[in-house]
Scaffold this motif. Structure first.
Motif, PDB file in Angstrom:
ATOM      1  N   GLY A   6       0.797  -1.306  -0.085  1.00 41.45           N
ATOM      2  CA  GLY A   6      -0.171   0.063   0.018  1.00 41.45           C
ATOM      3  C   GLY A   6       0.813   1.444  -0.019  1.00 41.45           C
ATOM      4  O   GLY A   6       0.657   2.260  -0.793  1.00 41.45           O
ATOM      5  N   LEU A   7       1.985   1.278   0.760  1.00 40.17           N
ATOM      6  CA  LEU A   7       2.663   2.366   0.906  1.00 40.17           C
ATOM      7  C   LEU A   7       3.558   2.636  -0.494  1.00 40.17           C
ATOM      8  O   LEU A   7       3.636   3.762  -0.823  1.00 40.17           O
ATOM      9  N   HIS A   8       4.066   1.507  -0.968  1.00 41.37           N
ATOM     10  CA  HIS A   8       4.633   1.784  -2.376  1.00 41.37           C
ATOM     11  C   HIS A   8       3.846   2.038  -3.428  1.00 41.37           C
ATOM     12  O   HIS A   8       4.062   2.708  -4.297  1.00 41.37           O
ATOM     13  N   PHE A   9       2.595   1.601  -3.328  1.00 43.24           N
ATOM     14  CA  PHE A   9       1.768   1.581  -4.509  1.00 43.24           C
ATOM     15  C   PHE A   9       1.175   3.201  -4.358  1.00 43.24           C
ATOM     16  O   PHE A   9       1.059   3.963  -5.224  1.00 43.24           O
ATOM     17  N   THR A  10       1.111   3.732  -3.331  1.00 38.16           N
ATOM     18  CA  THR A  10       0.681   5.256  -2.879  1.00 38.16           C
ATOM     19  C   THR A  10       1.966   6.350  -3.586  1.00 38.16           C
ATOM     20  O   THR A  10       1.608   7.119  -3.876  1.00 38.16           O
ATOM     21  N   GLN A  11       3.229   5.629  -3.186  1.00 45.96           N
ATOM     22  CA  GLN A  11       4.225   6.376  -3.677  1.00 45.96           C
ATOM     23  C   GLN A  11       4.134   6.332  -5.459  1.00 45.96           C
ATOM     24  O   GLN A  11       4.251   7.477  -5.863  1.00 45.96           O
ATOM     25  N   GLU A  12       3.905   5.496  -5.854  1.00 48.38           N
ATOM     26  CA  GLU A  12       3.827   5.448  -7.177  1.00 48.38           C
ATOM     27  C   GLU A  12       2.712   6.126  -8.002  1.00 48.38           C
ATOM     28  O   GLU A  12       2.769   6.553  -8.836  1.00 48.38           O
ATOM     29  N   THR A  26     -10.740   9.782  -8.215  1.00 49.98           N
ATOM     30  CA  THR A  26     -11.484   9.356  -6.804  1.00 49.98           C
ATOM     31  C   THR A  26     -11.464   7.972  -6.655  1.00 49.98           C
ATOM     32  O   THR A  26     -11.516   7.422  -5.610  1.00 49.98           O
ATOM     33  N   THR A  27     -11.134   7.209  -7.493  1.00 52.06           N
ATOM     34  CA  THR A  27     -11.133   5.503  -7.465  1.00 52.06           C
ATOM     35  C   THR A  27      -9.771   5.211  -6.869  1.00 52.06           C
ATOM     36  O   THR A  27      -9.665   4.016  -6.431  1.00 52.06           O
ATOM     37  N   ALA A  28      -8.786   6.155  -7.052  1.00 50.85           N
ATOM     38  CA  ALA A  28      -7.496   5.603  -6.386  1.00 50.85           C
ATOM     39  C   ALA A  28      -7.582   5.145  -4.997  1.00 50.85           C
ATOM     40  O   ALA A  28      -6.871   3.950  -4.756  1.00 50.85           O
ATOM     41  N   GLU A  29      -8.376   5.678  -4.111  1.00 54.03           N
ATOM     42  CA  GLU A  29      -8.458   5.536  -2.640  1.00 54.03           C
ATOM     43  C   GLU A  29      -9.268   4.087  -2.641  1.00 54.03           C
ATOM     44  O   GLU A  29      -8.727   3.155  -1.810  1.00 54.03           O
ATOM     45  N   ARG A  30     -10.172   3.632  -3.387  1.00 49.10           N
ATOM     46  CA  ARG A  30     -11.244   2.494  -3.441  1.00 49.10           C
ATOM     47  C   ARG A  30     -10.144   1.254  -4.068  1.00 49.10           C
ATOM     48  O   ARG A  30     -10.739   0.251  -3.682  1.00 49.10           O
ATOM     49  N   VAL A  31      -9.289   1.624  -5.184  1.00 49.39           N
ATOM     50  CA  VAL A  31      -8.685   0.347  -5.783  1.00 49.39           C
ATOM     51  C   VAL A  31      -7.624  -0.077  -5.161  1.00 49.39           C
ATOM     52  O   VAL A  31      -7.382  -1.240  -5.026  1.00 49.39           O
ATOM     53  N   THR A  32      -6.806   0.749  -4.097  1.00 46.42           N
ATOM     54  CA  THR A  32      -5.782   0.329  -3.393  1.00 46.42           C
ATOM     55  C   THR A  32      -5.813  -0.961  -2.654  1.00 46.42           C
ATOM     56  O   THR A  32      -4.951  -1.853  -2.388  1.00 46.42           O
ATOM     57  N   PRO A  33      -6.874  -1.064  -1.716  1.00 48.97           N
ATOM     58  CA  PRO A  33      -7.190  -2.212  -0.870  1.00 48.97           C
ATOM     59  C   PRO A  33      -7.274  -3.407  -1.752  1.00 48.97           C
ATOM     60  O   PRO A  33      -6.878  -4.374  -1.230  1.00 48.97           O
ATOM     61  N   PHE A  34      -8.023  -3.271  -2.865  1.00 48.81           N
ATOM     62  CA  PHE A  34      -8.210  -4.622  -3.646  1.00 48.81           C
ATOM     63  C   PHE A  34      -6.949  -5.103  -4.133  1.00 48.81           C
ATOM     64  O   PHE A  34      -6.705  -6.139  -4.172  1.00 48.81           O
ATOM     65  N   LEU A  35      -5.976  -4.067  -4.691  1.00 47.72           N
ATOM     66  CA  LEU A  35      -4.662  -4.607  -5.101  1.00 47.72           C
ATOM     67  C   LEU A  35      -3.697  -5.116  -4.088  1.00 47.72           C
ATOM     68  O   LEU A  35      -2.696  -5.870  -4.290  1.00 47.72           O
ATOM     69  N   ALA A  36      -3.863  -4.363  -2.912  1.00 44.90           N
ATOM     70  CA  ALA A  36      -3.140  -4.973  -1.750  1.00 44.90           C
ATOM     71  C   ALA A  36      -3.457  -6.434  -1.518  1.00 44.90           C
ATOM     72  O   ALA A  36      -2.532  -7.045  -1.095  1.00 44.90           O
ATOM     73  N   ILE A  37      -4.636  -6.544  -1.502  1.00 46.22           N
ATOM     74  CA  ILE A  37      -5.143  -8.033  -1.326  1.00 46.22           C
ATOM     75  C   ILE A  37      -4.501  -9.220  -2.273  1.00 46.22           C
ATOM     76  O   ILE A  37      -4.070 -10.019  -2.022  1.00 46.22           O
ATOM     77  N   VAL A  38      -4.128  -8.520  -3.603  1.00 44.83           N
ATOM     78  CA  VAL A  38      -3.542  -9.561  -4.340  1.00 44.83           C
ATOM     79  C   VAL A  38      -2.209 -10.046  -4.074  1.00 44.83           C
ATOM     80  O   VAL A  38      -1.814 -11.002  -3.927  1.00 44.83           O
ATOM     81  N   VAL A  39      -1.551  -8.755  -3.419  1.00 45.61           N
ATOM     82  CA  VAL A  39       0.152  -8.975  -3.330  1.00 45.61           C
ATOM     83  C   VAL A  39      -0.097  -9.844  -1.798  1.00 45.61           C
ATOM     84  O   VAL A  39       0.884 -10.526  -1.540  1.00 45.61           O
ATOM     85  N   ASP A  40      -0.855  -9.560  -0.825  1.00 44.52           N
ATOM     86  CA  ASP A  40      -0.842 -10.212   0.490  1.00 44.52           C
ATOM     87  C   ASP A  40      -1.248 -11.494   0.087  1.00 44.52           C
ATOM     88  O   ASP A  40      -0.704 -12.354   0.973  1.00 44.52           O
ATOM     89  N   ALA A  41      -2.138 -12.127  -0.942  1.00 43.42           N
ATOM     90  CA  ALA A  41      -2.366 -13.431  -1.114  1.00 43.42           C
ATOM     91  C   ALA A  41      -1.222 -14.148  -1.778  1.00 43.42           C
ATOM     92  O   ALA A  41      -1.028 -15.276  -1.386  1.00 43.42           O
ATOM     93  N   LEU A  42      -0.759 -13.528  -2.771  1.00 45.71           N
ATOM     94  CA  LEU A  42       0.170 -14.055  -3.697  1.00 45.71           C
ATOM     95  C   LEU A  42       1.685 -13.996  -3.422  1.00 45.71           C
ATOM     96  O   LEU A  42       2.691 -14.552  -3.790  1.00 45.71           O
ATOM     97  N   GLY A  43       1.908 -12.908  -2.822  1.00 47.42           N
ATOM     98  CA  GLY A  43       3.480 -12.365  -2.422  1.00 47.42           C
ATOM     99  C   GLY A  43       3.784 -11.400  -3.705  1.00 47.42           C
ATOM    100  O   GLY A  43       2.939 -11.391  -4.654  1.00 47.42           O
ATOM    101  N   VAL A  44       4.873 -10.810  -3.508  1.00 49.19           N
ATOM    102  CA  VAL A  44       5.316  -9.881  -4.337  1.00 49.19           C
ATOM    103  C   VAL A  44       5.548 -10.364  -5.932  1.00 49.19           C
ATOM    104  O   VAL A  44       5.121  -9.525  -6.833  1.00 49.19           O
TER     105      VAL A  44
END
Length: 151
Positions: A6-12, A26-44
């Motif tokens: 989430g931190l690195h994505f926000t920096q990007e 406006t969608t940036a805030e809503r998309v971030t948690p979904f994309l973080a789930i992908v990384v948390d589930a699968l790894g970097v």
């Protein structure tokens, strides 16, 4: 496993849209948690691969819409590009559903292409992967030095 995605994505996103978050889509805030789930589930590393697959799937959707040809939809193209059908596990299902959610949310924004989010996610995963490799190398080097000093 917890990552700082989430931190690195926000920096990007900041690199892409500027430091003033009020000017971000406006969608940036809503998309971030979904994309973080992908990384948390699968790894970097697998997360990076999936975000690249999502970019490919989005391109296919865009091409079929532009050509007015038959469109199988983002989920089907993602399934094919990421190889989801090869091994359905709980982390894969979580990542797949999160990716579909992120896509649907991001498509509601007229001012930004969905690909921008996936590209920022790829860059964030690249940074995280590089940092993890450097940490492993440092730990290994420290272990070797400690073993040498103990002799």
């Amino acid at each position: 496993m917890t990552y700082d995605f989430g931190l690195h994505f926000t920096q990007e996103l900041g690199n892409r849209f500027g430091p003033d978050t009020d000017s971000w889509p406006t969608t940036a805030e809503r998309v971030t948690p979904f994309l973080a789930i992908v990384v948390d589930a699968l790894g970097v590393d697998d997360g990076l691969r999936w975000f690249e697959a999502a970019r490919q799937a989005h391109r296919r959707v865009t091409e079929t819409e532009r050509d007015r040809s038959y469109n199988f939809g983002f989920a089907r193209y993602l399934d094919t590009a990421a190889g989801v059908y090869e091994g359905v596990t709980l982390p894969v299902v979580a990542a797949f559903e999160a990716m579909k959610g992120a896509y649907e949310v991001a498509r509601r924004e007229d001012s930004v292409d969905v690909d921008v989010y996936f590209k920022c996610a790829v860059q964030a995963c690249s940074r995280l992967g590089d940092a993890a490799r450097r940490r492993r190398q440092q730990l290994e080097q420290g272990r070797v030095e400690r073993q040498a000093a103990a002799r």
